[in-house]
Design an enzyme around this catalytic site. Sequence first.
Site, PDB file in Angstrom:
ATOM      1  N   ASP A  50       0.860  -1.110  -0.078  1.00 11.02           N
ATOM      2  CA  ASP A  50      -0.524  -0.225   0.261  1.00 11.02           C
ATOM      3  C   ASP A  50       0.982   0.946   0.330  1.00 11.02           C
ATOM      4  O   ASP A  50       1.529   1.689   0.747  1.00 11.02           O
ATOM      5  CB  ASP A  50      -0.560  -0.630   1.840  1.00 11.02           C
ATOM      6  CG  ASP A  50      -1.922   0.888   0.989  1.00 11.02           C
ATOM      7  OD1 ASP A  50      -2.839   1.035   0.775  1.00 11.02           O
ATOM      8  OD2 ASP A  50      -0.970   2.171   1.968  1.00 11.02           O
ATOM      9  N   TYR A  55       2.998   9.788  -0.272  1.00 10.99           N
ATOM     10  CA  TYR A  55       3.796   9.472   0.851  1.00 10.99           C
ATOM     11  C   TYR A  55       5.472  10.211   0.386  1.00 10.99           C
ATOM     12  O   TYR A  55       6.014   9.940   0.575  1.00 10.99           O
ATOM     13  CB  TYR A  55       4.079   7.617  -0.033  1.00 10.99           C
ATOM     14  CG  TYR A  55       2.761   7.334   1.460  1.00 10.99           C
ATOM     15  CD1 TYR A  55       1.409   8.745   1.535  1.00 10.99           C
ATOM     16  CD2 TYR A  55       2.228   6.449   0.825  1.00 10.99           C
ATOM     17  CE1 TYR A  55       0.706   8.142   2.571  1.00 10.99           C
ATOM     18  CE2 TYR A  55       0.849   5.590   2.296  1.00 10.99           C
ATOM     19  CZ  TYR A  55      -0.138   6.551   2.843  1.00 10.99           C
ATOM     20  OH  TYR A  55      -0.670   5.940   3.130  1.00 10.99           O
ATOM     21  N   LYS A  84      -3.217   5.425  -4.319  1.00  9.94           N
ATOM     22  CA  LYS A  84      -4.224   6.639  -3.817  1.00  9.94           C
ATOM     23  C   LYS A  84      -4.244   8.378  -4.353  1.00  9.94           C
ATOM     24  O   LYS A  84      -2.803   8.651  -4.285  1.00  9.94           O
ATOM     25  CB  LYS A  84      -4.305   7.286  -2.006  1.00  9.94           C
ATOM     26  CG  LYS A  84      -3.975   5.845  -1.516  1.00  9.94           C
ATOM     27  CD  LYS A  84      -3.896   5.882  -0.160  1.00  9.94           C
ATOM     28  CE  LYS A  84      -3.856   4.681   1.014  1.00  9.94           C
ATOM     29  NZ  LYS A  84      -2.362   4.396   1.024  1.00  9.94           N
ATOM     30  N   HIS A 115      -8.379   9.715  -1.737  1.00  7.12           N
ATOM     31  CA  HIS A 115      -7.120   9.560  -0.108  1.00  7.12           C
ATOM     32  C   HIS A 115      -8.008  10.575   1.184  1.00  7.12           C
ATOM     33  O   HIS A 115      -7.693  10.038   1.986  1.00  7.12           O
ATOM     34  CB  HIS A 115      -6.063  10.584  -0.321  1.00  7.12           C
ATOM     35  CG  HIS A 115      -4.949   9.953   0.986  1.00  7.12           C
ATOM     36  ND1 HIS A 115      -3.428  10.030   0.585  1.00  7.12           N
ATOM     37  CD2 HIS A 115      -5.148   9.441   2.273  1.00  7.12           C
ATOM     38  CE1 HIS A 115      -2.927   9.024   2.212  1.00  7.12           C
ATOM     39  NE2 HIS A 115      -3.668   9.409   2.489  1.00  7.12           N
TER      40      HIS A 115
END
Length: 316
Positions: A50, A55, A84, A115
Amino acid sequence: MTVPEVCTKSYTLNTGASIPAIGLGTWRSTDDECYTAVMTALQNGYTHIDTARVYGNEEAVGRAINDFLKESKTPRERLFITTKLWCSECQNPEKALRKSLQRLNLDYVDLYLTHWPVAIDPNSSELMPTNESGQRMVLPFEEWSYLDTYRGMQKLVTLGLTKAIGISNYNIPKIKRLLADPEVEIVPACLQVEMHPCLPQNDLVEFCKSNNIVVQCYSPLGSTGAPVLQDETLKKIAASKNVHPATVAISWAVARDTVVLPKSVNPERIISNLKVIELSDDCVKEISEIGERNPKRVVNPEWTVKKNIFENFDYY
């Protein structure tokens, strides 16, 4: 003595696809840490990874995935990869996903999630612009809503860019409003939310099950520092079974038929996080009662919205 065993459990999504019960979370992992963590996970039995646009590590995740596939000769179809859609890219999800796929060096992802149920100005020079008070600045609901975002994501399945779409950080009223929208033709395959023994969210789990939406648990140990593992009840149960409290927390999530996404860059911990023990119904109930008595949310950023994003409303 209870001996943890590698979890091979999976669930069937409303698309018919299978999703592994345990995946590796990659939030807050730097590139080098992330590459090593993903490689360690894949080499030791994980098939579920994931990540997310925000990120900042999709490229590292992609390098590890592709190196593993090449070295192991594992078919791509054996892996389940999630990324996401970030809030500043909500108005053009196709463009956003194509860029994520370029960073991941993949032809498709297995699951694409929106998200957060908010939108950020797409013209912002920052992914996460904040005001003077430190609140994340979002567009008014009337200007762009989570409904607009999800409507636009539906075509991504037809285009073959993702096998399934889903949502993250939604509450029950928002899911109800989404499902009732006449332009929503695809029921979300998954809902990813913060969930752990200190925040069991039983009503949300039951609601999603009744609507054939698989629940995914992020920050299953309480995020940074794993504060959930300091709970005395959890430690007592772990001691009685001679296992680490993390094993109990992860096993509890799996016993509830939820997907759990523990994050670690420690090789030993990554390997141990894939192992679970069987818990009785009474034990699962006792663990759930930790958060029922005094629920504690760890991830709760402030947004420029009228109401807290997690409050029991279908707008913000």
